[in-house]
Design a protein around this motif. Structure first.
Motif, PDB file in Angstrom:
ATOM      1  N   SER A 176      -5.600  -4.448   1.270  1.00  0.00           N
ATOM      2  CA  SER A 176      -4.391  -5.274   1.306  1.00  0.00           C
ATOM      3  C   SER A 176      -4.746  -6.643   1.869  1.00  0.00           C
ATOM      4  O   SER A 176      -5.825  -6.846   2.429  1.00  0.00           O
ATOM      5  N   GLY A 177      -3.820  -7.593   1.698  1.00  0.00           N
ATOM      6  CA  GLY A 177      -4.097  -8.954   2.128  1.00  0.00           C
ATOM      7  C   GLY A 177      -4.552  -9.038   3.574  1.00  0.00           C
ATOM      8  O   GLY A 177      -5.571  -9.645   3.902  1.00  0.00           O
ATOM      9  N   GLY A 178      -3.814  -8.408   4.459  1.00  0.00           N
ATOM     10  CA  GLY A 178      -4.151  -8.470   5.878  1.00  0.00           C
ATOM     11  C   GLY A 178      -5.465  -7.771   6.172  1.00  0.00           C
ATOM     12  O   GLY A 178      -6.238  -8.209   7.031  1.00  0.00           O
ATOM     13  N   GLN A 179      -5.691  -6.689   5.458  1.00  0.00           N
ATOM     14  CA  GLN A 179      -6.946  -5.974   5.668  1.00  0.00           C
ATOM     15  C   GLN A 179      -8.128  -6.842   5.249  1.00  0.00           C
ATOM     16  O   GLN A 179      -9.154  -6.900   5.925  1.00  0.00           O
TER      17      GLN A 179
ATOM     18  N   TYR E  39       0.099   5.638  -6.162  1.00  0.00           N
ATOM     19  CA  TYR E  39      -1.267   6.075  -5.872  1.00  0.00           C
ATOM     20  C   TYR E  39      -2.237   5.038  -6.409  1.00  0.00           C
ATOM     21  O   TYR E  39      -2.065   4.526  -7.516  1.00  0.00           O
ATOM     22  N   TYR E  40      -3.241   4.694  -5.594  1.00  0.00           N
ATOM     23  CA  TYR E  40      -4.380   3.934  -6.127  1.00  0.00           C
ATOM     24  C   TYR E  40      -5.503   4.930  -6.312  1.00  0.00           C
ATOM     25  O   TYR E  40      -6.150   5.334  -5.350  1.00  0.00           O
ATOM     26  N   GLY E  41      -5.711   5.356  -7.528  1.00  0.00           N
ATOM     27  CA  GLY E  41      -6.681   6.422  -7.742  1.00  0.00           C
ATOM     28  C   GLY E  41      -6.190   7.652  -7.014  1.00  0.00           C
ATOM     29  O   GLY E  41      -5.076   8.123  -7.244  1.00  0.00           O
ATOM     30  N   PRO E  64       3.249  -2.950   9.647  1.00  0.00           N
ATOM     31  CA  PRO E  64       1.860  -3.328   9.896  1.00  0.00           C
ATOM     32  C   PRO E  64       1.071  -3.529   8.608  1.00  0.00           C
ATOM     33  O   PRO E  64       1.434  -3.014   7.556  1.00  0.00           O
ATOM     34  N   SER E  65       0.005  -4.257   8.736  1.00  0.00           N
ATOM     35  CA  SER E  65      -0.860  -4.553   7.592  1.00  0.00           C
ATOM     36  C   SER E  65      -1.354  -3.268   6.932  1.00  0.00           C
ATOM     37  O   SER E  65      -1.734  -2.320   7.614  1.00  0.00           O
ATOM     38  N   GLY E  66      -1.318  -3.258   5.619  1.00  0.00           N
ATOM     39  CA  GLY E  66      -1.828  -2.104   4.887  1.00  0.00           C
ATOM     40  C   GLY E  66      -0.830  -0.974   4.749  1.00  0.00           C
ATOM     41  O   GLY E  66      -1.166   0.096   4.255  1.00  0.00           O
ATOM     42  N   CYS E  67       0.442  -1.192   5.165  1.00  0.00           N
ATOM     43  CA  CYS E  67       1.387  -0.092   5.129  1.00  0.00           C
ATOM     44  C   CYS E  67       2.031   0.063   3.753  1.00  0.00           C
ATOM     45  O   CYS E  67       2.747   1.016   3.502  1.00  0.00           O
ATOM     46  N   GLY E  68       1.813  -0.877   2.856  1.00  0.00           N
ATOM     47  CA  GLY E  68       2.330  -0.720   1.502  1.00  0.00           C
ATOM     48  C   GLY E  68       3.432  -1.687   1.135  1.00  0.00           C
ATOM     49  O   GLY E  68       4.100  -1.487   0.116  1.00  0.00           O
ATOM     50  N   LYS E  69       3.633  -2.740   1.883  1.00  0.00           N
ATOM     51  CA  LYS E  69       4.693  -3.692   1.563  1.00  0.00           C
ATOM     52  C   LYS E  69       4.419  -4.388   0.233  1.00  0.00           C
ATOM     53  O   LYS E  69       5.285  -4.435  -0.643  1.00  0.00           O
ATOM     54  N   SER E  70       3.219  -4.918   0.102  1.00  0.00           N
ATOM     55  CA  SER E  70       2.907  -5.607  -1.157  1.00  0.00           C
ATOM     56  C   SER E  70       2.986  -4.631  -2.315  1.00  0.00           C
ATOM     57  O   SER E  70       3.483  -4.970  -3.393  1.00  0.00           O
ATOM     58  N   THR E  71       2.486  -3.445  -2.087  1.00  0.00           N
ATOM     59  CA  THR E  71       2.529  -2.443  -3.139  1.00  0.00           C
ATOM     60  C   THR E  71       3.959  -2.202  -3.592  1.00  0.00           C
ATOM     61  O   THR E  71       4.250  -2.170  -4.793  1.00  0.00           O
ATOM     62  N   GLY E  84      -5.362  -1.215 -13.055  1.00  0.00           N
ATOM     63  CA  GLY E  84      -5.747  -0.046 -13.847  1.00  0.00           C
ATOM     64  C   GLY E  84      -5.552   1.262 -13.111  1.00  0.00           C
ATOM     65  O   GLY E  84      -5.005   2.226 -13.661  1.00  0.00           O
ATOM     66  N   ILE E  85      -5.963   1.294 -11.831  1.00  0.00           N
ATOM     67  CA  ILE E  85      -5.996   2.581 -11.156  1.00  0.00           C
ATOM     68  C   ILE E  85      -4.661   2.926 -10.496  1.00  0.00           C
ATOM     69  O   ILE E  85      -4.509   4.012  -9.949  1.00  0.00           O
ATOM     70  N   ALA E  86      -3.681   2.002 -10.545  1.00  0.00           N
ATOM     71  CA  ALA E  86      -2.409   2.286  -9.859  1.00  0.00           C
ATOM     72  C   ALA E  86      -1.530   3.200 -10.715  1.00  0.00           C
ATOM     73  O   ALA E  86      -1.442   3.054 -11.922  1.00  0.00           O
ATOM     74  N   PHE E 117       3.048 -14.602  -4.792  1.00  0.00           N
ATOM     75  CA  PHE E 117       2.020 -13.669  -4.332  1.00  0.00           C
ATOM     76  C   PHE E 117       1.533 -14.007  -2.939  1.00  0.00           C
ATOM     77  O   PHE E 117       1.701 -15.123  -2.446  1.00  0.00           O
ATOM     78  N   GLN E 118       0.892 -12.991  -2.364  1.00  0.00           N
ATOM     79  CA  GLN E 118       0.415 -13.142  -0.994  1.00  0.00           C
ATOM     80  C   GLN E 118      -0.679 -14.214  -0.885  1.00  0.00           C
ATOM     81  O   GLN E 118      -0.641 -15.067  -0.010  1.00  0.00           O
ATOM     82  N   LYS E 119      -1.644 -14.138  -1.821  1.00  0.00           N
ATOM     83  CA  LYS E 119      -2.664 -15.183  -1.842  1.00  0.00           C
ATOM     84  C   LYS E 119      -2.223 -16.216  -2.865  1.00  0.00           C
ATOM     85  O   LYS E 119      -2.000 -15.876  -4.019  1.00  0.00           O
ATOM     86  N   ASP E 199       5.920 -12.519  -1.247  1.00  0.00           N
ATOM     87  CA  ASP E 199       4.978 -11.793  -0.406  1.00  0.00           C
ATOM     88  C   ASP E 199       4.389 -12.778   0.606  1.00  0.00           C
ATOM     89  O   ASP E 199       3.487 -13.547   0.284  1.00  0.00           O
ATOM     90  N   GLU E 200       4.922 -12.741   1.794  1.00  0.00           N
ATOM     91  CA  GLU E 200       4.486 -13.635   2.854  1.00  0.00           C
ATOM     92  C   GLU E 200       4.414 -15.090   2.397  1.00  0.00           C
ATOM     93  O   GLU E 200       3.346 -15.702   2.429  1.00  0.00           O
ATOM     94  N   PRO E 201       5.522 -15.634   1.992  1.00  0.00           N
ATOM     95  CA  PRO E 201       5.498 -16.976   1.415  1.00  0.00           C
ATOM     96  C   PRO E 201       5.141 -18.045   2.432  1.00  0.00           C
ATOM     97  O   PRO E 201       4.717 -19.126   2.059  1.00  0.00           O
TER      98      PRO E 201
HETATM   99  N1  LIG Z   1      -5.999  -2.435  -5.812  1.00  0.00           N
HETATM  100  C1  LIG Z   1      -6.079  -1.528  -4.828  1.00  0.00           C
HETATM  101  N2  LIG Z   1      -6.974  -0.527  -4.933  1.00  0.00           N
HETATM  102  C2  LIG Z   1      -7.080   0.399  -3.960  1.00  0.00           C
HETATM  103  N3  LIG Z   1      -6.352   0.410  -2.860  1.00  0.00           N
HETATM  104  C3  LIG Z   1      -5.431  -0.561  -2.677  1.00  0.00           C
HETATM  105  C4  LIG Z   1      -5.268  -1.581  -3.676  1.00  0.00           C
HETATM  106  N4  LIG Z   1      -4.302  -2.435  -3.254  1.00  0.00           N
HETATM  107  C5  LIG Z   1      -3.901  -1.954  -2.050  1.00  0.00           C
HETATM  108  N5  LIG Z   1      -4.567  -0.836  -1.703  1.00  0.00           N
HETATM  109  C6  LIG Z   1      -4.404  -0.031  -0.500  1.00  0.00           C
HETATM  110  O1  LIG Z   1      -3.062   0.395  -0.426  1.00  0.00           O
HETATM  111  C7  LIG Z   1      -2.568   0.283   0.901  1.00  0.00           C
HETATM  112  C8  LIG Z   1      -1.323  -0.579   0.903  1.00  0.00           C
HETATM  113  O2  LIG Z   1      -1.691  -1.884   0.510  1.00  0.00           O
HETATM  114  P1  LIG Z   1      -0.669  -3.101   0.470  1.00  0.00           P
HETATM  115  O3  LIG Z   1      -1.379  -4.240  -0.170  1.00  0.00           O
HETATM  116  O4  LIG Z   1       0.588  -2.667  -0.171  1.00  0.00           O
HETATM  117  O5  LIG Z   1      -0.447  -3.394   2.009  1.00  0.00           O
HETATM  118  P2  LIG Z   1       0.506  -4.449   2.735  1.00  0.00           P
HETATM  119  O6  LIG Z   1       1.539  -3.711   3.398  1.00  0.00           O
HETATM  120  O7  LIG Z   1       0.887  -5.513   1.766  1.00  0.00           O
HETATM  121  O8  LIG Z   1      -0.505  -5.067   3.791  1.00  0.00           O
HETATM  122  P3  LIG Z   1      -0.712  -6.588   4.266  1.00  0.00           P
HETATM  123  O9  LIG Z   1       0.341  -6.910   5.175  1.00  0.00           O
HETATM  124  O10 LIG Z   1      -2.039  -6.537   4.917  1.00  0.00           O
HETATM  125  O11 LIG Z   1      -0.724  -7.409   3.014  1.00  0.00           O
HETATM  126  C9  LIG Z   1      -3.680  -0.283   1.743  1.00  0.00           C
HETATM  127  O12 LIG Z   1      -4.300   0.775   2.429  1.00  0.00           O
HETATM  128  C10 LIG Z   1      -4.641  -0.878   0.742  1.00  0.00           C
HETATM  129  O13 LIG Z   1      -5.968  -0.739   1.201  1.00  0.00           O
END
Ligand SMILES: Nc1ncnc2c1ncn2[C@@H]1O[C@H](COP(=O)(O)OP(=O)(O)OP(=O)(O)O)[C@@H](O)[C@H]1O
Ligand SMILES: Nc1ncnc2c1ncn2[C@@H]1O[C@H](COP(=O)(O)OP(=O)(O)OP(=O)(O)O)[C@@H](O)[C@H]1O
Ligand SMILES: [Mg+2]
Ligand SMILES: [Mg+2]
Ligand SMILES: O=P([O-])([O-])[O-]
Lengths: 278, 324, 460, 436, 278
Positions: A176-179, E39-41, E64-71, E84-86, E117-119, E199-201
């Motif tokens: 993810s972005g933060g990661q 699911y990612y894979g 928190p970072s990586g919790c799935g917000k962007s997803t 592809g893998i989502a 987008f975030q980036k 996403d975090e504008p």
């Molecule tokens: N393309 C991808 N392939 C595999 N795993 C992914 C992919 N994109 C995100 N993930 C994983 O899915 C989880 C959620 O990611 P997501 O990007 O939704 O986090 P987030 O909440 O937006 O975090 P952040 O605040 O850091 O942006 C994370 O563990 C990330 O590593």
């Protein structure tokens, strides 16, 4: 002024009033910029910056978007060399040595002055390889276990270890972005540079991770010199000892952080800071 | 540079693409049966071959060159200037140049004059020299078929074209007194130049391609060597010229008018230095090679008459220098 | 002792040098590797280079000079009878000596003087090889000693090694310049001779190409005409037809492969299409002449058009097919390298896939794609066989794709391969054509570079 | 429903009929675009299929060949009348007669000189060479009888394969009615056997189609390509890397760039002229040799490799370079560790295409003497050699009918060679591919 | 629950207590997610999210970072289709219509549901073309002047106009980080989507620009529905009406923003918020 450029560590005496005021007792200038001007093609992005960066302190650069903070940061480890149209004038020293001198090897310089970029840019390689890359090329580990240890410690310090410890072999670009941002921090500190330049390291981070990185910065400060660009005034206030305010390619004001935030001399600084505080 | 220092014990032959199949057949047999290495035979075209051949003596220069025409005086002179002072000539046999079309069309009989009229850039009409107006054969002579004139032939860079000009075009135009009346240089221009309005198609040097194009296009004629006709008798037929069909016997005894001699030139100075040249020449001039029913005849060579062969053999084995 | 033996020994020595250098660096670092300027293996490489490079350069010089030096010595040792021969004859004597010395088959009973000379030759070569071995070994050891001496933590081994690599890279780039110089030199003299026979103005602006000059002196009186304009227009015509075929087919194939096709399809189709670039041009020539040209002719006549049996169209189309992979494969790679985030940005705005491709992906990939297309154009300009076989050799000045035309390359090839005469304008015109073509494409390339640079300034 | 609560602007454009109509058009464009893509691939593949099919259809018969299996009497009277077993004498003996006698023995009724000649024309020239080799290897054969297989002369092989039409009038074919009758008899009594054509792979070139093989050409191509690969790949990649990654942007590098682009447009035969002038005349290297051929082809393919390599390098995002520089990698390390691996697919594509071109090229080889009749298999880079495309070029220009199928077969072998060579590169390319 | 999925605009009645509580009077659910799993894979990134997004309000996603917000955000306009893998499960409706339905056209969907987008990812085109791209493909302007007007207004609203008005023809990639971010915002609002996902504008923005964007969001809210991911609690508090807290792929809590910030029910939420507040 000339004295200052000769011996960096004893330069305190020669530093001008503005700079000297902000330096805590016992700290010396690790880096020093004199009249730094940068042009992108015909466009001037920095208009003559004078800034001393004291050793083992955190210097924060603040200022509105597009004012030249990233540009200045990139001058400090000669990353601007890579932009074809960028041209730099002025003098920047590291430990008293002109870093734009012919003698200086920019590669070695960048190993000493590490950088975390504004946009996270992990290598399209595994997480492990992302972090181990720097130590490997600098030969910081001779055995596999040492390297594992460096990688693990760097990721821990960057607050990413728990999230990725089971997926070290997966690509860093799948985070993810933060990661990704924390991965880039881990990558930068893995080579233990003397100076770490951080361009908005917490922009993509949640408060917890941010707190973590701030702790890290605090901890690093004991041994390293840190320059950080941030848009977050609280953050600047929390982590830095010195703050420089940039505006439209000029450095308007620099000083002790507390001083700047409580008692800015320039009204532009005041405006900028209070724009948020108020 | 070190590679050349190792000497050379392999004969090198360059030159005409027309003679190439015959010389290489001899080379193959020579290599198979003797103690020498098989000579390397390059197909560079007559002129290109002579140019290399005449460039000097020594390992880096070829020993023999094939030619689909006699060597020229100027070429011999340039040879001599480069130290190639003694050159011997081996006449190999004849090559017929045929004027052929698809079996699907009727067989025809042309005179050389008619062929000249069909192909020349300028022709004589009513006593006047004019740009060639003929589009169909029967415009030349009502007895000829009412078919568009389309002839696939070699480009000006080819030795075959050169021979064709000499044997057909020159002879054909000489039959017009009007042309003879012109000043010499103009006369030659009228005689030799082939039309460029599309009726004559310059078809490159790949004769198999011409054969296949003719098989597909039954109105077209092609100009090429006898051996290609010989191999493709099921698809093509050679037009009679002046009433004579392009057949082996007719060419051999010179009844068929469009035939030329083929030659191999030998750098005598290399004999005994590069091993095997003598033996190679002996193989070439053996009866089983260039004689009647020899293996070269099977490849489409038209052998010389017997007495001529004897002469050629003694002359070349004695390395008699060629004279112009 | 062959070349490969020398090189193998040298490689072993260099490897030993590498090991020694590396361990030495570790020792001088005294346990703290971070004291070293570079990673230890760079010190190894540094030593290996010192061991290998000088010896290698010596080896190259030696082997290129040894032959002629030894020859010279043998020549001067020949008995007076032989030595007084003309240079040509001495050449032949040397051939004999070489053949004797290397045990090749010889056809005459050797003369004793020659046998001695051959022995002497063998002797000299033996000495030469021995001396080379000794000197190389000495040089390698000296290099080893010197480089090892210099190893200390402050030595910038990486920079030194990289300097060598950098020089190597520059040399590699200069190969292009050398090639150009070589080409110009191999064309220039003959071309100048040509232009003394045919005026450049006639050549450059003449509208008629017909090199029907005589081979025999007594033959054709009329000089050929050497106006190259029809050849250049023919080249332009055929290359344009080829590009009209290859660019859309190649580009669309590339787009489909990289953007639409599942990875498996892409994985197979791409290499399969690349086969097109490897089919010998004779095959295309036959195909163009025997399948495409009659087809074009039949269709044309069906439409009531006058089509010659050899048409630029047939040759151009087949040539286009041949160069499809230049466009398709190169573009595919470049398109594939466009970052996904750009596509995401476009999709996020509600663009369809094709809009994204056309307006975001392709512009981003444009510089690379243009490179591929230029390569394809170049290939089309340089192709001979297809045109000879399918478009004929008649240099008509025509822009009609249904006419027979000829190209510069074809004329160069036929003029060089065909029967030729020393110094005739006909043969020399090949060199003139070559030089002018070279100059014209050079000019076009300079213009292209300027345009690209302008574009780059704007969008980099 | 939304239009009740939303203001005119928000979302409105996307719910209107106008938008729907427009969207329909955009989707039609989308479908068309995709179809163009498929059609383009379809056309390209169809062209390839047609070409390959025509080659295979014409050439597959060349992989089988008819042999004549005859009982040969190694008659001492013919080959060693003196009984000395002197190798020189044995070497020069008339082995053709042995083969002819063996065939005549099958047809005792054929007596006239002409008929006997026509009958023995079925025996390939290769028979004598084959018998000679057998005797030289094992002189004890002399005096014995042994069943030997040797090639049937090409015309008869072609007849049995149906490439010569029996139905055309006798005068129009190379094989007479009588010969057809003889052949049919030999077929029915089992003296003619059809088997895999090993000669195509084990022999060098020959003027006799039935004996002509590709061994020398394959080895020649291999040696030449080895030189080409060995030079073009390192030089090409190095030059591309230098120009794209290191070179300062100045007049010199502009000059190099223009030069490289220009070299791509130089007709291949001109590279032959270069080879002739520089390597043969100035540097005195051997004619017809794989080294020189390899160097010339390398120079010819370099522009392809460099240009595609540069395009591939350019496509690597700068952020990757910055990231590596930022942790203190030297520019060279940035390139070798990060940029090159990412650019590798494009580099490999250039290499694949360049090599394909080099493998199929004939024109430049003409000038340096590789378009030649060379029978012996080269054993080193300095030996005289031909290459596969030259073999194809020369066979395609030979009058004999038997060369038609062999030409196509040779093309098939060349393509197999090409595919084998490319397979490695293609696999590598897949390994390196990734999106970022 | 099933009733809710049928007619989006009248779904308020059927919404569960948790969601309903937070919706201001008169607002309806513009979008609605039910048991969304991604699911990612093999890795599960979202574990079954239920979240209603009320119309013409700002919903903030924090965590928190990586919790799935962007997803999650990427699910809402089917941007995950491009990975592809989502793999996605569950139901998401827009105006009551299942957006993963076959009938639904992702292109139209993405025009209606825009994204920042975030980036920052500007196209390698001019600044003008970056912004005009969307309107052009959707045919929103028929004349040049209309387009100029759309571009100018979008840039103004994103707060970038003054900085770039003289360099509209220059490439968007030559802008500073924050400028790029605002360019991407301008690009997104130029097509006037009904829902805007951000996403975090403001992650790369300075306080002034941030304030500007926040004003913009406030203004947009009158006509548009907005979902914003942010790490900045103050920002969430300032701009959003509803806040959802994500944690390790789960949505832990959702509600009225004031409620969440003053009186979080879940202790994880409390911890997260106070981690910064404290
Ligand atoms: N393309 C991808 N392939 C595999 N795993 C992914 C992919 N994109 C995100 N993930 C994983 O899915 C989880 C959620 O990611 P997501 O990007 O939704 O986090 P987030 O909440 O937006 O975090 P952040 O605040 O850091 O942006 C994370 O563990 C990330 O590593
Ligand atoms: N590569 C480049 N080419 C041209 N102009 C550039 C380039 N990089 C930056 N600039 C310009 O230089 C100025 C300063 O940019 P810089 O990236 O240093 O700003 P910044 O202070 O880091 O802003 P932000 O906080 O938005 O990142 C800006 O006006 C920007 O548009
Ligand atoms: Mg910045
Ligand atoms: Mg995110
Ligand atoms: O190759 P030729 O000179 O005989 O045409």
């Amino acid at each position: 002024m000339t004295a200052q450029t000769q011996i960096g560590t004893s330069a305190v005496a020669g530093a001008d009033a503005r700079s000297a005021a902000g330096i805590l007792a016992g700290a010396a200038n690790k880096m020093d910029a004199k009249q730094v001007k940068v042009y992108y093609g015909a466009k001037q992005a920095l208009k003559g910056i004078d800034l001393a960066i004291p050793e083992r302190q955190v210097t924060a650069l603040i200022g509105p978007s597009g004012c030249g903070k990233s540009t200045f940061l990139r001058c400090l480890n000669r990353m601007n060399d890579t932009i074809g149209i960028a041209r730099i004038e002025g003098l920047i020293t590291l430990d008293g040595q002109d870093i734009y001198d012919r003698e200086i090897d920019p590669v070695q310089l960048r190993a000493r002055v590490g950088m975390v970029f504004q946009k996270p840019n992990p290598f399209p390689k595994s997480i492990y390889d992302n972090v181990s890359y720097g130590p490997r090329i600098h030969g910081l580990a001779s055995r596999r276990e040492e390297m594992d240890e460096i990688v693990a410690r760097s990721l821990q310090r960057a607050g990413l270890w728990n999230e990725v410890k089971d997926r070290l072999k997966e690509p860093g670009t799948g985070l993810s972005g933060g990661q990704q941002q924390r991965l880039c921090i881990a990558r930068a500190i893995a080579v233990s540079p003397e100076v770490i330049l951080m361009d908005e390291p917490c922009s993509a981070l949640d408060p917890i991770a941010t707190a973590h990185v701030e702790e890290l910065i605090d901890e690093l400060r004991e041994n390293y010199t840190i320059v950080i660009v941030t848009h977050n005034m609280q953050q600047a206030a929390r982590v830095s000892q010195r703050t420089a305010f940039f505006h439209l390619g000029d450095m308007v004001e620099v000083g002790d952080t507390e001083e700047i935030f409580t008692n800015p001399r320039d009204e532009r600084t005041q405006g900028y800071i209070t724009g948020r505080y108020g | 540079g070190g590679a050349q220092a190792q000497g050379r014990d392999q004969i090198r032959i360059v030159g005409s693409s027309t003679v190439f199949p015959f010389t290489s057949a001899v080379a193959e047999t020579f290599g198979r049966t003797g103690k020498f290495k098989t000579p390397v035979v390059e197909s560079t075209g007559t002129g290109g071959g002579i140019k290399q051949f005449c460039a000097g003596v020594g390992v880096q220069h070829p020993d023999l060159t094939n030619a689909s025409r006699r060597i020229k005086k100027s070429e011999l002179e340039s040879c001599a200037a480069n130290g190639v002072t003694t050159v011997s000539e081996l006449e190999v046999g004849f090559d017929g140049i045929v004027f052929a079309n698809s079996k699907a069309s009727p067989n025809t009989d042309y005179t050389i004059k008619q062929i000249w009229q069909a192909l020349a850039k300028q022709v004589v009409v009513n006593g006047q020299v004019v740009p060639n107006p003929y589009k169909t054969w029967n415009q030349i002579d009502p007895s000829l078929p009412n078919k568009e004139i389309e002839v696939l032939g070699p480009p000006p860079t080819s030795g075959t074209r050169d021979a064709f000009v000499e044997l057909v075009m020159d002879v054909g135009c000489a039959q017009f007194p009007e042309v003879k009346a012109l000043p010499a240089d103009q006369q030659k221009a009228v005689c030799n130049q082939i039309r460029e309005d599309g009726a004559y198609v310059e078809a490159g040097e790949n004769d198999n391609l011409i054969v296949q194009k003719l098989a597909a296009n039954k109105d077209a004629y092609g100009i090429f060597g006898y051996s290609f006709l010989d191999q493709n008798m099921d698809k093509l037929q050679g037009a009679k010229i002046n009433g004579v069909a392009p057949e082996l016997d007719n060419i051999a005894d010179a009844k068929y008018p469009v035939a030329r001699s083929m030659y191999v030139y030998v750098k005598s100075q290399h004999v005994d230095v590069i091993p095997g040249i003598r033996e190679f020449l002996a193989e070439y001039t053996s009866e089983k090679a260039f004689g009647e029913d020899g293996y070269l005849e099977a490849k489409g060579l038209i052998p010389l008459p017997k007495d001529k062969r004897e002469k050629v053999r003694t002359s070349i084995l004695n390395l008699t220098p060629v004279t112009m | 002792m062959s070349v490969s033996f020398f090189l193998a020994v040298l490689a072993v020595l260099a490897f030993v040098g590498f090991q020694l250098g590396r361990s030495r660096a570790v020792v001088t670092a005294g346990g703290t590797l971070s004291r070293l300027h570079s990673v230890p293996s760079y010190y190894g490489l540094y030593v290996a280079l010192w061991v290998g490079l000088p010896a290698l350069i010596l080896f190259a010089l030696w082997t290129s000079l040894e032959g002629s030096i030894v020859d010279g010595m043998v020549r001067s040792s020949l008995p007076a009878a032989l030595a007084s021969l003309s240079p040509q004859e001495i050449n032949l004597v040397m051939v004999d000596i070489h053949n004797l010395a290397y045990g090749n088959i010889t056809s005459r009973v050797p003369d004793p003087a020659l046998l001695t000379a051959a022995e002497y030759y063998k002797h000299l070569r033996g000495i030469g090889h021995g001396a080379l071995a000794v000197v190389m070994l000495a040089l390698a050891c000296a290099g080893l000693y010197y480089a090892r001496q210099r190893i200390e933590p402050g030595l910038r081994a990486r920079n030194q090694v990289e300097k060598v690599v950098n020089v190597f890279l520059i040399l590699c780039s200069l190969v292009a310049i050398l090639t150009t110089v070589g080409i110009v030199l191999s064309l220039l003299f003959e071309a100048i001779r040509f232009f003394t026979k045919v005026s450049p103005a006639e050549f450059l602006f003449g509208l008629h190409w017909s090199p029907q000059t005589a081979i025999r002196a007594d033959q054709v009186a009329a000089d050929g005409s050497f106006g190259a304009v029809p050849l250049f227009t023919g080249t332009l015509l055929i290359a344009s037809i080829a590009m009209v075929v290859a660019v859309p087919l190649g580009l669309m194939s590339a787009i489909y492969m990289s953007e639409y096709a599942p990875p498996k399809v892409r994985g197979t189709v791409k290499p399969v299409l690349e086969i097109l670039a490897g089919i010998p041009t004779v095959v295309y020539g036959f195909f163009a002449a025997l399948t495409m040209a009659p087809f074009v002719r039949d269709v044309g006549q069906g439409l009531g058009l006058a089509v010659s049996s050899e048409s630029a169209l047939a040759a151009g189309v087949v040539m286009g097919v041949m160069i499809i992979p230049f466009v398709s494969s190169l573009s595919d790679d470049i398109i594939n390298a466009v970052p996904q985030s750009l596509r995401d940005g476009s999709y996020g705005l509600g663009a369809t896939k094709s809009e994204t491709i056309r307006q975001v992906v392709l512009p981003a990939a444009l510089p690379g794609i243009v490179g591929g297309i230029l390569l394809a154009v170049s290939r089309a300009i340089g192709e001979t066989m297809i045109v000879v076989m399918a478009a004929g050799l008649a240099a008509n000045l025509s822009a009609n794709p249904l006419d027979a035309v000829s190209t510069v390359t074809v004329q160069i090839a036929t003029l060089l391969v065909g029967d030729q005469e020393f110094d005739s304008a006909k043969t020399l015109s090949a060199f003139g054509l070559g030089l002018v073509l070279f100059t014209v494409t050079l000019g076009l390339n300079i213009i292209a570079l300027r345009v690209v640079q302008k574009y780059r300034e704007k969008y980099d | 429903m939304t239009d009740i609560i939303s203001t005119p602007r928000a979302g409105a454009p996307y719910q209107t009929d106008d938008f729907a109509a427009r969207l329909k058009k955009r989707y039609a464009a989308e479908r068309r675009f995709k179809m163009y893509g498929m059609a383009a691939i379809g056309v390209a593949l169809a062209m390839l299929a047609i070409l390959l099919a025509s080659i295979v259809a014409q050439g597959y018969t060349a992989f089988a060949q008819h042999d004549l299996a005859l009982e040969v009497h190694f008659d001492p009277a013919e080959i060693d009348p003196q009984g000395t077993r002197d190798p020189d004498a044995l070497s020069n003996a008339n082995y053709g007669a042995l083969a002819r006698n063996a065939l005549l023995a099958v047809f005792p009724e054929v007596e006239s000189r002409n008929d006997r000649r026509r009958l023995t024309a079925m025996i390939s020239n290769g028979a004598a060479f084959e018998l000679r080799r057998m005797v030289m290897d094992d002189p004890s054969l002399i005096g014995t009888r042994k069943s030997v297989r040797f090639a049937l002369a090409s015309d008869y092989d072609q007849l049995l394969k149906g490439n010569i039409d029996r139905t055309v009038p006798e005068a129009d074919r190379k094989v007479t009615d009588q010969q057809i009758a003889w052949i049919d008899r030999l077929v029915s009594n089992g003296s003619i056997v059809n088997g895999f054509n090993w000669r195509l792979f084990l022999n060098g070139d020959s003027r006799d189609p039935e004996l002509a093989g590709l061994k020398a050409g394959i080895i020649g191509s291999f040696l030449t390509l080895l030189v080409t690969l060995g030079l073009a790949i390192p030089i090409g990649i190095s030059a591309a890397v230098y120009l794209e990654e290191f070179a300062p942007k100045n007049k010199l590098t502009d000059l190099i760039e223009v030069n490289i682009n220009n070299l791509a447009a130089v007709p291949s035969i001109v590279f032959g002229l270069l080879g002739l002038a520089v390597f043969l005349n100035a540097l005195d290297m051997p004619r017809s040799a794989p080294v020189v051929g390899g160097i010339v082809l390398a120079l010819m393919t370099l522009p392809t490799i460099i240009i595609s390599g540069r395009a591939a390098l350019k496509a690597v995002p700068p952020s990757i370079r910055e990231a590596a520089l930022g942790v203190g990698a030297s520019p060279l390390q940035v390139v070798t560790h990060h940029v090159l691996p990412l650019a590798m697919p494009g580099m490999l594509t250039g290499i694949i295409i360049g090599m394909a071109q080099a493998l199929g090229e004939t024109a430049p080889l003409l000038m340096i003497g590789m378009i030649a009749f060379i029978v012996d298999t080269p054993s080193g880079f300095g030996d005289a050699a031909t290459v596969l495309p030259v073999q194809i070029f020369m066979w395609a220009d030979s009058p004999e009918r038997g060369f038609v199928e062999r030409t196509s077969a040779a093309i098939m072998v060349l393509l197999a060679f090409l595919i084998a060579m490319n397979a490695i590169a293609v696999v590598l390319r897949k390994q390196f591919e990734r999106r970022w």
